[in-house]
Design an enzyme around this catalytic site. Sequence first.
Site, PDB file in Angstrom:
ATOM      1  N   HIS A  17       2.034   6.544   2.428  1.00 30.36           N
ATOM      2  CA  HIS A  17       1.199   6.712   3.620  1.00 30.36           C
ATOM      3  C   HIS A  17       0.473   5.414   3.946  1.00 30.36           C
ATOM      4  O   HIS A  17      -0.661   5.197   3.505  1.00 30.36           O
ATOM      5  CB  HIS A  17       0.172   7.819   3.392  1.00 30.36           C
ATOM      6  CG  HIS A  17       0.729   9.197   3.472  1.00 30.36           C
ATOM      7  ND1 HIS A  17       0.872   9.879   4.669  1.00 30.36           N
ATOM      8  CD2 HIS A  17       1.182  10.029   2.498  1.00 30.36           C
ATOM      9  CE1 HIS A  17       1.391  11.076   4.429  1.00 30.36           C
ATOM     10  NE2 HIS A  17       1.589  11.191   3.129  1.00 30.36           N
ATOM     11  N   CYS A  49       6.432   9.597   4.991  1.00 26.80           N
ATOM     12  CA  CYS A  49       6.414  10.709   4.039  1.00 26.80           C
ATOM     13  C   CYS A  49       7.396  11.794   4.490  1.00 26.80           C
ATOM     14  O   CYS A  49       8.602  11.586   4.418  1.00 26.80           O
ATOM     15  CB  CYS A  49       4.993  11.248   3.861  1.00 26.80           C
ATOM     16  SG  CYS A  49       4.796  12.234   2.350  1.00 26.80           S
ATOM     17  N   GLU A  87      -0.943   4.704   6.628  1.00 29.22           N
ATOM     18  CA  GLU A  87      -2.067   5.009   7.524  1.00 29.22           C
ATOM     19  C   GLU A  87      -3.268   5.617   6.790  1.00 29.22           C
ATOM     20  O   GLU A  87      -4.380   5.631   7.325  1.00 29.22           O
ATOM     21  CB  GLU A  87      -1.609   5.947   8.646  1.00 29.22           C
ATOM     22  CG  GLU A  87      -1.569   7.426   8.314  1.00 29.22           C
ATOM     23  CD  GLU A  87      -0.431   7.869   7.399  1.00 29.22           C
ATOM     24  OE1 GLU A  87      -0.293   9.086   7.181  1.00 29.22           O
ATOM     25  OE2 GLU A  87       0.323   7.005   6.899  1.00 29.22           O
TER      26      GLU A  87
END
Length: 259
Positions: A204, A106, A206
Site C-alpha cells: 500500500h 493490493c 498510499e
Amino acid sequence: MKIAAETLPEKRYALFLAARDSDYVKKVYGGYFNVFLSAFAEEGERWDLFRVVDGEFPEMKELHKYDGFVLSGSPYDAYGNDLWIHKLCFFLQTLYHMEKKVLGICFGHQVLCRALGGRVGKSITGWDIGLRKVRIVKDCLLNDLVGAEYAEEAPLPPNSLAIIECHQDEVWEVPSGAEIIAFSEKTGVEMFTFGDHIMGIQGHPEYTKDILCNLIDRLLGNGCIERGLAEDAKLALEISEPDRKCWDRICRNFLKGRS
C-alpha cells in the site's frame, strides 16, 4: 495580432474504490479518496471516484476520456465470484485493450492479474501485515521507476524499498507476457508490469502508519488476526518508516507516463 497560448487539455484520472471507508479514515482524512489524492494527484488534474464495491462504474463510452485508472485495495477476495468483481474484471480487460494506464494496489494488483489471465489465491505463508522490504528485480529498474533526478537528490537503498503491507491473498502466477519486477521474503510477486500501461503493487504505497495501525486494531477486534501478529506489526511500525516518497513518485511517474 497577439494569439493566446493554447491551454493544455486537463488530465483526468479515475479511482476505482473497492473498499468502503472506515470510520477512522472518514474522520481523519475525509475518506479513502482523499488518501489517494494526497498520494498521487497533482495540480491541474481532475480525479473522479467510482465506488466499484457498491456497483458504481463509469459508462463504457466515457472510458476514453481518462488518462489513467487506480484500483484500490479491498477486504474482498480478488478470486471471489461477487457480481461487482466479475464486472470489474470485464472493465479491466477493456482498459487493457484500450492501452489505458492502470495501477492496481493490493486487491487491485491481484484482480488485475486475474482479469488478464493470471492466478491468485490465499497466501501459502499467511497474513503479511506491517512493513516489508521489497526487492526490485533489475539493477537499473529502481532509478527508472523513481526517476534519476530524484535518485540523485535522495540516494536509494540498493534495489529495495520498504512498503506497508496488509494482505492474506497473493498473486500465484502473473498473466502470460507480464513481468515480475519485485519480490520479498514473504511474497513472490510484489510488483508486476504488463506492457507499459499496466502495473500492480501488492503493498500500500498510499497508506500512512496511522491508517495501518487502525486497520490492525479492527482486524484484531474482528478475530481475523492473532494478538502476537498485531503486536509485532505495530512494533515494526514504531521503529521503521516506509519509503513513501519513493513509492508516491513511482506511482505518479507510471500514471503520468514519466517512467
